[in-house]
Design a protein around this motif. Structure first.
Motif, PDB file in Angstrom:
ATOM      1  N   TYR A 370     -55.582  49.122   7.064  1.00  0.00           N
ATOM      2  CA  TYR A 370     -54.921  48.835   5.786  1.00  0.00           C
ATOM      3  C   TYR A 370     -53.640  49.648   5.646  1.00  0.00           C
ATOM      4  CZ  TYR A 370     -54.111  48.633   0.756  1.00  0.00           C
ATOM      5  OH  TYR A 370     -53.539  48.489  -0.482  1.00  0.00           O
ATOM      6  N   ARG A 371     -53.708  50.937   5.948  1.00  0.00           N
ATOM      7  CA  ARG A 371     -52.515  51.772   5.822  1.00  0.00           C
ATOM      8  C   ARG A 371     -51.445  51.375   6.832  1.00  0.00           C
ATOM      9  NH1 ARG A 371     -54.485  57.989   4.423  1.00  0.00           N
ATOM     10  NH2 ARG A 371     -55.520  57.462   2.439  1.00  0.00           N
ATOM     11  N   VAL A 372     -51.866  51.015   8.031  1.00  0.00           N
ATOM     12  CA  VAL A 372     -50.904  50.532   9.029  1.00  0.00           C
ATOM     13  C   VAL A 372     -50.238  49.245   8.558  1.00  0.00           C
ATOM     14  CG1 VAL A 372     -50.696  49.552  11.354  1.00  0.00           C
ATOM     15  CG2 VAL A 372     -51.990  51.667  10.998  1.00  0.00           C
ATOM     16  N   ALA A 373     -51.026  48.351   7.939  1.00  0.00           N
ATOM     17  CA  ALA A 373     -50.473  47.096   7.422  1.00  0.00           C
ATOM     18  C   ALA A 373     -49.428  47.363   6.340  1.00  0.00           C
ATOM     19  CB  ALA A 373     -51.586  46.212   6.877  1.00  0.00           C
ATOM     20  N   LEU A 374     -49.695  48.339   5.465  1.00  0.00           N
ATOM     21  CA  LEU A 374     -48.724  48.690   4.428  1.00  0.00           C
ATOM     22  C   LEU A 374     -47.449  49.254   5.037  1.00  0.00           C
ATOM     23  CD1 LEU A 374     -50.985  50.358   1.695  1.00  0.00           C
ATOM     24  CD2 LEU A 374     -49.951  48.074   1.642  1.00  0.00           C
ATOM     25  N   THR A 375     -47.598  50.085   6.065  1.00  0.00           N
ATOM     26  CA  THR A 375     -46.424  50.663   6.726  1.00  0.00           C
ATOM     27  C   THR A 375     -45.607  49.587   7.431  1.00  0.00           C
ATOM     28  OG1 THR A 375     -47.646  52.729   7.070  1.00  0.00           O
ATOM     29  CG2 THR A 375     -45.637  52.419   8.350  1.00  0.00           C
ATOM     30  N   LYS A 376     -46.296  48.640   8.066  1.00  0.00           N
ATOM     31  CA  LYS A 376     -45.586  47.535   8.722  1.00  0.00           C
ATOM     32  C   LYS A 376     -44.842  46.688   7.689  1.00  0.00           C
ATOM     33  CE  LYS A 376     -48.466  47.052  12.847  1.00  0.00           C
ATOM     34  NZ  LYS A 376     -49.380  46.165  13.626  1.00  0.00           N
ATOM     35  N   GLU A 377     -45.427  46.555   6.508  1.00  0.00           N
ATOM     36  CA  GLU A 377     -44.735  45.824   5.447  1.00  0.00           C
ATOM     37  C   GLU A 377     -43.453  46.554   5.033  1.00  0.00           C
ATOM     38  OE1 GLU A 377     -45.566  44.154   0.898  1.00  0.00           O
ATOM     39  OE2 GLU A 377     -47.176  45.091   2.064  1.00  0.00           O
ATOM     40  N   GLU A 378     -43.507  47.877   4.959  1.00  0.00           N
ATOM     41  CA  GLU A 378     -42.315  48.661   4.632  1.00  0.00           C
ATOM     42  C   GLU A 378     -41.252  48.509   5.718  1.00  0.00           C
ATOM     43  OE1 GLU A 378     -43.771  52.579   4.140  1.00  0.00           O
ATOM     44  OE2 GLU A 378     -44.755  52.191   2.212  1.00  0.00           O
ATOM     45  N   ILE A 379     -41.689  48.489   6.972  1.00  0.00           N
ATOM     46  CA  ILE A 379     -40.742  48.293   8.077  1.00  0.00           C
ATOM     47  C   ILE A 379     -40.102  46.921   7.990  1.00  0.00           C
ATOM     48  CG2 ILE A 379     -40.558  48.074  10.590  1.00  0.00           C
ATOM     49  CD1 ILE A 379     -42.776  50.167  10.826  1.00  0.00           C
ATOM     50  N   ALA A 380     -40.898  45.905   7.663  1.00  0.00           N
ATOM     51  CA  ALA A 380     -40.367  44.544   7.523  1.00  0.00           C
ATOM     52  C   ALA A 380     -39.341  44.470   6.392  1.00  0.00           C
ATOM     53  CB  ALA A 380     -41.508  43.560   7.278  1.00  0.00           C
ATOM     54  N   GLN A 381     -39.586  45.236   5.327  1.00  0.00           N
ATOM     55  CA  GLN A 381     -38.618  45.255   4.219  1.00  0.00           C
ATOM     56  C   GLN A 381     -37.297  45.883   4.667  1.00  0.00           C
ATOM     57  OE1 GLN A 381     -40.108  46.340   0.354  1.00  0.00           O
ATOM     58  NE2 GLN A 381     -38.241  47.443  -0.162  1.00  0.00           N
ATOM     59  N   LEU A 382     -37.392  46.944   5.469  1.00  0.00           N
ATOM     60  CA  LEU A 382     -36.176  47.561   6.008  1.00  0.00           C
ATOM     61  C   LEU A 382     -35.453  46.622   6.962  1.00  0.00           C
ATOM     62  CD1 LEU A 382     -37.506  51.188   6.649  1.00  0.00           C
ATOM     63  CD2 LEU A 382     -35.912  50.461   4.856  1.00  0.00           C
ATOM     64  N   ASP A 383     -36.222  45.878   7.768  1.00  0.00           N
ATOM     65  CA  ASP A 383     -35.616  44.883   8.671  1.00  0.00           C
ATOM     66  C   ASP A 383     -34.886  43.809   7.872  1.00  0.00           C
ATOM     67  OD1 ASP A 383     -36.512  46.179  10.910  1.00  0.00           O
ATOM     68  OD2 ASP A 383     -38.329  44.975  11.116  1.00  0.00           O
ATOM     69  N   PHE A 384     -35.488  43.366   6.777  1.00  0.00           N
ATOM     70  CA  PHE A 384     -34.873  42.363   5.916  1.00  0.00           C
ATOM     71  C   PHE A 384     -33.553  42.889   5.349  1.00  0.00           C
ATOM     72  CE2 PHE A 384     -35.203  40.228   1.509  1.00  0.00           C
ATOM     73  CZ  PHE A 384     -34.350  39.199   1.902  1.00  0.00           C
ATOM     74  N   LYS A 385     -33.581  44.113   4.870  1.00  0.00           N
ATOM     75  CA  LYS A 385     -32.368  44.737   4.336  1.00  0.00           C
ATOM     76  C   LYS A 385     -31.300  44.859   5.421  1.00  0.00           C
ATOM     77  CE  LYS A 385     -30.816  49.043   2.127  1.00  0.00           C
ATOM     78  NZ  LYS A 385     -31.256  50.356   1.602  1.00  0.00           N
ATOM     79  N   GLU A 386     -31.730  45.273   6.623  1.00  0.00           N
ATOM     80  CA  GLU A 386     -30.793  45.428   7.738  1.00  0.00           C
ATOM     81  C   GLU A 386     -30.143  44.100   8.102  1.00  0.00           C
ATOM     82  OE1 GLU A 386     -30.846  47.549  12.126  1.00  0.00           O
ATOM     83  OE2 GLU A 386     -32.603  46.418  11.481  1.00  0.00           O
ATOM     84  N   LYS A 387     -30.937  43.034   8.149  1.00  0.00           N
ATOM     85  CA  LYS A 387     -30.400  41.713   8.479  1.00  0.00           C
ATOM     86  C   LYS A 387     -29.388  41.251   7.432  1.00  0.00           C
ATOM     87  CE  LYS A 387     -32.400  40.346  12.323  1.00  0.00           C
ATOM     88  NZ  LYS A 387     -31.590  39.952  13.510  1.00  0.00           N
ATOM     89  N   LEU A 388     -29.699  41.488   6.162  1.00  0.00           N
ATOM     90  CA  LEU A 388     -28.801  41.061   5.100  1.00  0.00           C
ATOM     91  C   LEU A 388     -27.479  41.817   5.155  1.00  0.00           C
ATOM     92  CD1 LEU A 388     -28.229  39.389   2.598  1.00  0.00           C
ATOM     93  CD2 LEU A 388     -29.445  41.092   1.236  1.00  0.00           C
ATOM     94  N   ILE A 389     -27.547  43.137   5.317  1.00  0.00           N
ATOM     95  CA  ILE A 389     -26.318  43.934   5.408  1.00  0.00           C
ATOM     96  C   ILE A 389     -25.529  43.546   6.663  1.00  0.00           C
ATOM     97  CG2 ILE A 389     -25.434  46.271   5.733  1.00  0.00           C
ATOM     98  CD1 ILE A 389     -27.683  47.286   3.973  1.00  0.00           C
ATOM     99  N   GLY A 390     -26.244  43.313   7.765  1.00  0.00           N
ATOM    100  CA  GLY A 390     -25.565  42.886   9.000  1.00  0.00           C
ATOM    101  C   GLY A 390     -24.880  41.543   8.842  1.00  0.00           C
ATOM    102  N   ALA A 391     -25.510  40.629   8.102  1.00  0.00           N
ATOM    103  CA  ALA A 391     -24.901  39.312   7.866  1.00  0.00           C
ATOM    104  C   ALA A 391     -23.628  39.448   7.042  1.00  0.00           C
ATOM    105  CB  ALA A 391     -25.899  38.400   7.162  1.00  0.00           C
ATOM    106  N   ILE A 392     -23.669  40.310   6.024  1.00  0.00           N
ATOM    107  CA  ILE A 392     -22.469  40.538   5.212  1.00  0.00           C
ATOM    108  C   ILE A 392     -21.364  41.160   6.066  1.00  0.00           C
ATOM    109  CG2 ILE A 392     -21.561  41.808   3.225  1.00  0.00           C
ATOM    110  CD1 ILE A 392     -24.354  41.594   1.985  1.00  0.00           C
ATOM    111  N   GLU A 393     -21.755  42.061   6.958  1.00  0.00           N
ATOM    112  CA  GLU A 393     -20.781  42.655   7.871  1.00  0.00           C
ATOM    113  C   GLU A 393     -20.153  41.588   8.769  1.00  0.00           C
ATOM    114  OE1 GLU A 393     -20.599  45.972  11.495  1.00  0.00           O
ATOM    115  OE2 GLU A 393     -22.508  45.170  10.800  1.00  0.00           O
ATOM    116  N   ASP A 394     -20.972  40.663   9.283  1.00  0.00           N
ATOM    117  CA  ASP A 394     -20.448  39.593  10.137  1.00  0.00           C
ATOM    118  C   ASP A 394     -19.380  38.770   9.419  1.00  0.00           C
ATOM    119  OD1 ASP A 394     -22.113  40.356  12.160  1.00  0.00           O
ATOM    120  OD2 ASP A 394     -23.618  38.808  11.787  1.00  0.00           O
TER     121      ASP A 394
END
Length: 477
Positions: A370-394
């Motif tokens: 359960y705790r690993v799943a929550l941490t993976k969800e946090e990582i996915a949120q950071l990935d989402f943010k990274e993709k969005l900022i990268g798209a704006i940069e593009d």
């Protein structure tokens, strides 16, 4: 039942660091209005189908072929079909499972010393004469139907369906991403091919001009008006210009093979009829706002669906900590005599059972998962943010690239006018004896370089327009 469900429904996170506009958009677009129109009544560039954006019949046919035959795109379609099947299976989890045993025959043989306390041993203890080796202890004929149904009390099955649905949507976006990248790469490769074709024509024209200059210098040498050094240097310049032709032809063949690979076919000649001068820039679409990239850019949408899937997997991991309730039932026929096997009165049976399974101690596995799943969800949120900022940069990079390339193109056009006039004047002065061969060679080299530079800058501008279209999420409609 509703209050028992665990896990939290997905909500799109808000990123305070994400701008509401593209970097330096206003200042850049003010300088590139002849390239991109940002008036409010125009259609956002990413919403324009690629055929309307390309507006090149030859390139349209090439892209059509790639969309049918490209191997990566076909793989993406197969992966999409896999995810559709997995979603259908996750929906079926809410229904009872039903299995059957059409016919079963069982016969057990035992011997005297076998660890068995069955009927034959009991009969032997009562003094009956029974066999002692390989006697039939059990004979059974049976057929049955078994059903099992797990009640989704804590929402585990619902979260499994949510995760499967997110994976399906993610695979759809992946297919869009592959198509967007494919359209952009085919267009870029095509523009590279047209550029090389035009550069080869310029190089051949320059070689012919150098050959003509060498002929004049040779005649001057024969007449005693030029030295052998002049002949040698002019001949060297001619060979230098000649060597450029196979270099460009080699690059053309490699680029042609690359385009054929994207089209999903083996190398073959690609006929390009139009001149590079006929290829035009785009000038009629607006770019929209950064947050529109979430729904327009396939890779950004994929990152969000990944976050949705991780959110659902957190719900699954939490639900596994709580009891699961299953209801089972079976009905059929069972008999030790074949003659009475099909008689439901004497051989029929029916069973109904229910079970509750509650994990108590599993070496901390459930808590860890359960705790690993929550941490993976946090990582996915950071990935989402990274993709969005990268798209704006593009997008911001593409805007800046177009802006500066337009400046370069304007300067290159002006330079071409100067070098062409210089080349013409040098030729006239050389024939009239007022200029030497070095001045002519310099003028020819300068003119060649300026023509090749203009073609290269135009190619980069075309590719920059394609890249802006791709970075905004266009190309998959």
């Amino acid at each position: 039942m509703v209050s028992c469900k665990v896990g939290e429904d997905y909500e799109r996170p808000k990123f305070d660091e994400v701008s509401e506009d593209f970097y330096q958009k206003d200042s850049l677009l003010a300088q590139t209005k002849d390239t991109i129109d940002v008036t409010q009544d125009t259609i956002p560039m990413s919403n324009i189908p690629w055929k309307e954006y390309i507006e090149d019949p030859v390139l349209e046919r090439l892209i059509d072929t790639a969309l049918v035959n490209n191997i990566d795109l076909q793989k993406a379609l197969r992966n999409l079909a896999i995810n559709e099947e997995e979603l259908a299976q996750s929906r079926a989890n809410f229904l009872p499972s039903l299995n059957s045993t059409p016919a079963s025959y069982r016969r057990e043989y035992y011997s005297e010393n076998y660890n068995n306390y069955g009927s034959n041993r009991a009969r032997r203890n009562h003094g009956e004469n029974v066999p002692e080796s390989f006697y039939t202890e059990r004979l059974e004929y049976s057929t049955a139907l078994q059903a099992n149904w797990e009640l989704d009390i804590w929402g585990k099955l619902r979260w499994q369906k949510e995760a499967a649905n997110a994976r399906l949507l993610q695979s759809k976006e992946f297919k869009k991403a592959v198509q967007t990248a494919l359209v952009a790469e085919v267009a870029s490769t095509y523009y590279n091919l047209v550029t090389l074709k035009s550069q080869i024509e310029v190089a051949e024209k320059n070689f012919a001009l150098n050959d003509s200059t060498l002929t004049i210098v040779q005649l001057q040498y024969d007449a005693g008006e030029a030295t052998s050094l002049a002949v040698q240097q002019t001949k060297s310049q001619k060979l230098r210009s000649k060597s450029l032709i196979p270099q460009l032809q080699r690059r053309y063949t490699i680029m042609e093979n690359r385009l054929n690979y994207l089209l999903g076919r083996s190398p073959q000649a690609i006929e390009i009829k139009e001149s590079f001068d006929e290829v035009q820039f785009q000038n009629k679409y607006q770019i929209g706002a950064p947050l529109e990239l979430i729904k327009n850019r396939p890779d950004v949408a994929m990152a969000e669906y990944e976050l949705m899937a991780k959110n659902a997997e957190s719900g699954i991991a939490e639900a596994l900590k709580y009891p699961s309730l299953s209801i089972g039932a079976s009905a059929g026929l069972n008999s030790f005599q074949l003659g009475e096997f099909l008689d439901p009165v004497s051989s029929g049976f029916a069973l109904l059972n229910g079970s509750v399974f509650q994990p108590i101690f599993n070496n901390r596995k459930l808590k860890t998962n359960y705790r690993v799943a929550l941490t993976k969800e946090e990582i996915a949120q950071l990935d989402f943010k990274e993709k969005l900022i990268g798209a704006i940069e593009d997008v911001s990079n593409a805007l800046a690239r177009i802006d500066k390339l337009k400046e370069e193109y304007s300067i290159a056009e002006e330079r071409i006018e100067v070098t062409q006039k210089g080349l013409k004047d040098a030729g006239m002065l050389f024939r009239g004896g007022y200029a030497n061969y070095l001045e002519v060679i310099t003028a020819q080299s300068d003119a060649l370089e300026s023509e090749l530079d203009l073609i290269t800058i135009k190619k980069e501008l075309l590719i920059a327009n394609v890249e802006l279209y791709r970075s905004l999420g266009g190309g998959w409609q």
